[in-house]
Design a protein around this motif. Structure first.
Motif, short mmCIF file in Angstrom:
data_model
loop_
_atom_site.label_atom_id
_atom_site.label_comp_id
_atom_site.label_asym_id
_atom_site.label_seq_id
_atom_site.Cartn_x
_atom_site.Cartn_y
_atom_site.Cartn_z
N LYS A 100 16.05 12.74 -36.29
CA LYS A 100 14.87 12.44 -37.09
C LYS A 100 14.96 11.08 -37.77
CE LYS A 100 16.76 14.92 -41.08
NZ LYS A 100 16.53 16.00 -42.07
N SER A 101 16.17 10.56 -37.95
CA SER A 101 16.32 9.26 -38.61
C SER A 101 16.08 8.09 -37.67
CB SER A 101 17.71 9.14 -39.22
OG SER A 101 18.71 9.18 -38.21
N VAL A 102 16.01 8.33 -36.36
CA VAL A 102 15.82 7.27 -35.37
C VAL A 102 14.35 7.20 -35.01
CG1 VAL A 102 16.44 6.42 -33.09
CG2 VAL A 102 18.14 7.62 -34.49
N LYS A 103 13.74 6.08 -35.31
CA LYS A 103 12.34 5.86 -34.98
C LYS A 103 12.25 4.86 -33.83
CE LYS A 103 10.76 6.64 -39.73
NZ LYS A 103 10.01 6.07 -40.87
N ASN A 104 11.30 5.06 -32.96
CA ASN A 104 11.08 4.17 -31.82
C ASN A 104 12.30 4.08 -30.91
OD1 ASN A 104 8.48 3.53 -32.83
ND2 ASN A 104 9.38 1.94 -34.15
N GLY A 105 13.10 5.12 -30.85
CA GLY A 105 14.25 5.11 -29.97
C GLY A 105 13.86 5.43 -28.55
N ARG A 106 14.81 5.29 -27.64
CA ARG A 106 14.53 5.61 -26.23
C ARG A 106 14.79 7.09 -25.98
NH1 ARG A 106 19.49 5.96 -23.57
NH2 ARG A 106 21.18 4.82 -24.59
N PRO A 107 13.97 7.71 -25.19
CA PRO A 107 14.16 9.15 -24.92
C PRO A 107 15.37 9.36 -24.02
CG PRO A 107 12.36 8.25 -23.62
CD PRO A 107 12.78 7.17 -24.57
N PRO A 108 16.01 10.51 -24.13
CA PRO A 108 17.16 10.80 -23.26
C PRO A 108 16.76 10.77 -21.79
CG PRO A 108 17.07 12.34 -25.10
CD PRO A 108 15.78 11.57 -25.13
N GLY A 109 17.59 10.18 -20.96
CA GLY A 109 17.34 10.10 -19.53
C GLY A 109 16.50 8.93 -19.11
N ALA A 110 16.10 8.07 -20.05
CA ALA A 110 15.24 6.95 -19.68
C ALA A 110 15.97 5.93 -18.82
CB ALA A 110 14.71 6.26 -20.95
N LEU A 111 17.28 5.82 -18.96
CA LEU A 111 18.03 4.84 -18.17
C LEU A 111 18.33 5.32 -16.76
CD1 LEU A 111 20.60 3.61 -20.85
CD2 LEU A 111 18.33 2.71 -20.31
N LEU A 112 18.04 6.59 -16.49
CA LEU A 112 18.30 7.14 -15.15
C LEU A 112 17.13 6.95 -14.20
CD1 LEU A 112 20.04 10.49 -16.16
CD2 LEU A 112 21.10 8.29 -15.58
N VAL A 113 16.03 6.38 -14.69
CA VAL A 113 14.86 6.16 -13.83
C VAL A 113 15.20 5.10 -12.80
CG1 VAL A 113 12.45 5.43 -13.78
CG2 VAL A 113 13.32 6.80 -15.70
N PRO A 114 14.99 5.34 -11.52
CA PRO A 114 15.34 4.34 -10.49
C PRO A 114 14.48 3.09 -10.64
CG PRO A 114 14.08 6.15 -9.53
CD PRO A 114 14.43 6.57 -10.92
N ARG A 115 15.11 1.94 -10.39
CA ARG A 115 14.41 0.66 -10.47
C ARG A 115 14.29 0.07 -9.09
NH1 ARG A 115 17.15 -3.01 -14.94
NH2 ARG A 115 15.28 -4.22 -14.41
N PRO A 116 13.22 -0.66 -8.83
CA PRO A 116 13.02 -1.24 -7.49
C PRO A 116 14.09 -2.31 -7.21
CG PRO A 116 11.40 -2.10 -9.03
CD PRO A 116 12.12 -0.99 -9.74
N PRO A 117 14.49 -2.47 -5.96
CA PRO A 117 15.50 -3.49 -5.62
C PRO A 117 14.96 -4.90 -5.86
CG PRO A 117 14.54 -2.55 -3.63
CD PRO A 117 14.02 -1.73 -4.77
N LEU A 118 15.87 -5.84 -6.03
CA LEU A 118 15.48 -7.22 -6.28
C LEU A 118 14.97 -7.86 -4.99
CD1 LEU A 118 18.46 -8.40 -8.52
CD2 LEU A 118 16.23 -7.58 -9.24
N ASP A 119 13.87 -8.58 -5.12
CA ASP A 119 13.33 -9.29 -3.97
C ASP A 119 13.80 -10.75 -4.01
OD1 ASP A 119 11.96 -10.09 -6.17
OD2 ASP A 119 9.98 -9.49 -5.46
N ALA A 120 13.42 -11.51 -3.01
CA ALA A 120 13.88 -12.91 -2.89
C ALA A 120 13.42 -13.78 -4.06
CB ALA A 120 13.41 -13.49 -1.55
N PRO A 121 12.15 -13.72 -4.50
CA PRO A 121 11.76 -14.55 -5.64
C PRO A 121 12.54 -14.23 -6.92
CG PRO A 121 9.83 -13.79 -4.47
CD PRO A 121 10.99 -13.04 -3.91
N THR A 122 12.85 -12.94 -7.12
CA THR A 122 13.61 -12.57 -8.32
C THR A 122 15.02 -13.14 -8.25
OG1 THR A 122 12.32 -10.54 -8.46
CG2 THR A 122 14.37 -10.64 -9.74
N VAL A 123 15.63 -13.09 -7.08
CA VAL A 123 16.98 -13.64 -6.92
C VAL A 123 16.96 -15.15 -7.13
CG1 VAL A 123 18.89 -13.97 -5.31
CG2 VAL A 123 17.69 -11.77 -5.39
N ALA A 124 15.96 -15.83 -6.61
CA ALA A 124 15.86 -17.28 -6.80
C ALA A 124 15.67 -17.63 -8.27
CB ALA A 124 14.71 -17.83 -5.95
N GLU A 125 14.89 -16.83 -8.97
CA GLU A 125 14.68 -17.08 -10.40
C GLU A 125 15.98 -16.83 -11.17
OE1 GLU A 125 12.14 -18.19 -13.62
OE2 GLU A 125 11.96 -18.30 -11.44
N ALA A 126 16.74 -15.82 -10.78
CA ALA A 126 18.02 -15.56 -11.45
C ALA A 126 18.99 -16.71 -11.24
CB ALA A 126 18.61 -14.25 -10.93
#
Length: 452
Positions: A100-126
């Motif tokens: 209850k003391s944590v406001k605007n925190g991240r919900p449990p399991g939010a980091l387990l959501v799969p993320r799309p793979p990096l494409d060529a423009p993203t790699v070039a920007e990195a």
């Protein structure tokens, strides 16, 4: 290291540390407790906000107040994709919203959501973001990210993190988390210690001195960082300690003129405390006594050479503005399959050898002169000789690895060592004769007595 977890965590020194992106971006910790005193009354402020810019309480002369006033390009550069990822890093750094003391925190399991793979423009920007020119006209290396401007940038970066209220944790993994190479021969090792010690002197004379830390840096943690900037200055006392036994043998006077109960009690308590500290270090670290003794030996060798030179260079930089240049340390290549420690036997002359070599020669010459003086004196004072010889041999025992390292693989001492030792021995002998000439006077030619 584990004991520092009770403060704000261990300091970052060298390889083996991982930072959170959220901390490197200059944000405040997700939760920190700040105590401010007004007329002896404490007011406590607990920060639980999710996204905040750098606090006004900082170690910089121009504090940042909000992202809108300064702008992301000045802080993080002009990459739109990178600035968009900052919000993702901030979200990943939030505490779990299961209290209850944590406001605007991240919900449990939010980091387990799969993320799309990096494409060529993203790699070039990195690739563009990690290039050297991207940080121009930004706060990278100054107030954000890996802090520049110091030889020991790792210590400065860790200090900035703790100074803002971040905490670190010492973690021991079952398998080695980091592995690397390190210099093993005497010359490269001393150059590495010189670079570290010079960085510590720079920290002591800079705004990163723990004396100027904010209130978020706890008292004991402040002392830990003060030790980082002060330890090279102990080289002056160490060098004096190494020369005192030789001076005692040269002059024929014991180091301590008079011994009383108070002095002996104080010396006994100090000795017992140092012994207990050494035993605790050996027990906690799990190392053998031989390894601990080698570490003590190299501390004397490095303290009397690299630390002393580092203090001199630091003072020259502060007083005369002379910049300090370093060469990268040569790491052990390990290419020789027959001998994994082939680099150990490499001997390359450096000016850092002068002081340890001087200590060895002066103590050896002093031992010879002290023994001859006692043997040929009318009333030999063997107790003073034994006391002085003990301290002199104690110094030489610490210098033994240095003398052995100079001999190299085949046990041959370089020619320059012989030349330096000969010149130094002759100089010491002539100088001592001029300071304390013989007092023997022969009587008259008619057969007078010899006065001694």
């Amino acid at each position: 290291m584990r004991a520092l977890d009770g403060l704000q965590g261990p300091m970052y020194v060298g390889t083996g540390c991982m930072f959170r992106r959220y901390a490197l971006y200059g944000f405040e910790p997700p939760r920190f407790i700040e105590h401010t005193g007004v007329f002896g009354r404490l007011k406590t402020k607990v920060n639980r906000n999710a996204l905040q810019a750098r606090s006004n309480i900082d170690d910089e002369s121009q504090p940042l107040t909000s992202d809108s006033e300064v702008g992301f390009p000045q802080k993080f550069g002009s990459s739109t994709m990178f600035t968009d990822s900052i919000a993702v890093a901030e979200f990943q750094a939030r505490p779990l919203a299961d209290h209850k003391s944590v406001k605007n925190g991240r919900p449990p399991g939010a980091l387990l959501v799969p993320r799309p793979p990096l494409d060529a423009p993203t790699v070039a920007e990195a690739i563009a973001v990690i290039s050297c020119w991207y940080e121009d006209k930004t706060e990278w290396g100054d107030r954000i990210g890996w802090i520049y401007g110091s030889v020991t940038e790792d210590v400065v970066t860790g200090y900035r993190m703790h100074n803002r209220g971040w905490r670190s944790v010492y973690c021991i993994t079952k398998r080695d988390a980091f592995r690397g190479t390190a210099p093993i021969n005497l010359t490269d090792r001393l150059h590495q210690v010189l670079r570290w010690a010079t960085g510590s002197v720079e920290i002591f004379f800079s705004k990163n001195n723990a004396f100027f830390a904010t209130r978020r840096l706890k008292f004991l943690q402040r002392i830990s960082y003060l030790n980082v900037g002060i330890y090279p200055f102990t080289s002056f006392f160490l060098v004096i300690y190494c020369f005192l036994p030789a001076l005692s043998l040269f002059s024929g006077q014991f180091i301590v003129q008079g011994l009383n109960i108070a002095f002996l009690t104080y010396l006994l308590l100090i000795t017992i405390c140092l012994t207990l500290i050494s035993l605790l270090e050996v027990k906690w670290s799990g190392i053998a006594l031989e390894e601990w003794w080698r570490n003590e030996q190299f501390w004397v060798i490095g303290g009397s050479s690299a630390h002393l030179v580092a203090v001199i260079q630091g003072l020259l930089k502060v007083i005369a503005g002379i910049e300090i240049s370093f060469k990268l340390t040569t790491k052990s290549s390990g290419e020789d399959e027959d001998d994994a420690y082939a680099d150990l036997y490499l001997v390359k002359w450096t000016s850092l050898f002068i002081m340890p070599l001087t200590i060895i020669i002066i103590n050896v010459v002093a031992v010879i002169m002290g023994c001859l003086r006692t043997v040929y004196s009318v009333i030999p004072q063997w107790n003073k000789l034994m006391g002085s010889l003990f301290f002199s041999f104690w110094v030489l025992s610490h210098m033994y690895p240095f003398a052995k390292g100079l001999m190299g693989r085949r046990g041959r001492v370089p020619t320059i060592i012989y030349v330096w030792a000969g010149l130094l021995s002759i100089t010491i002998a002539l100088l001592w004769i001029s300071i304390d000439p013989p007092t023997d006077q022969v009587g008259s030619a008619s057969g007078g007595d010899i006065e001694i």
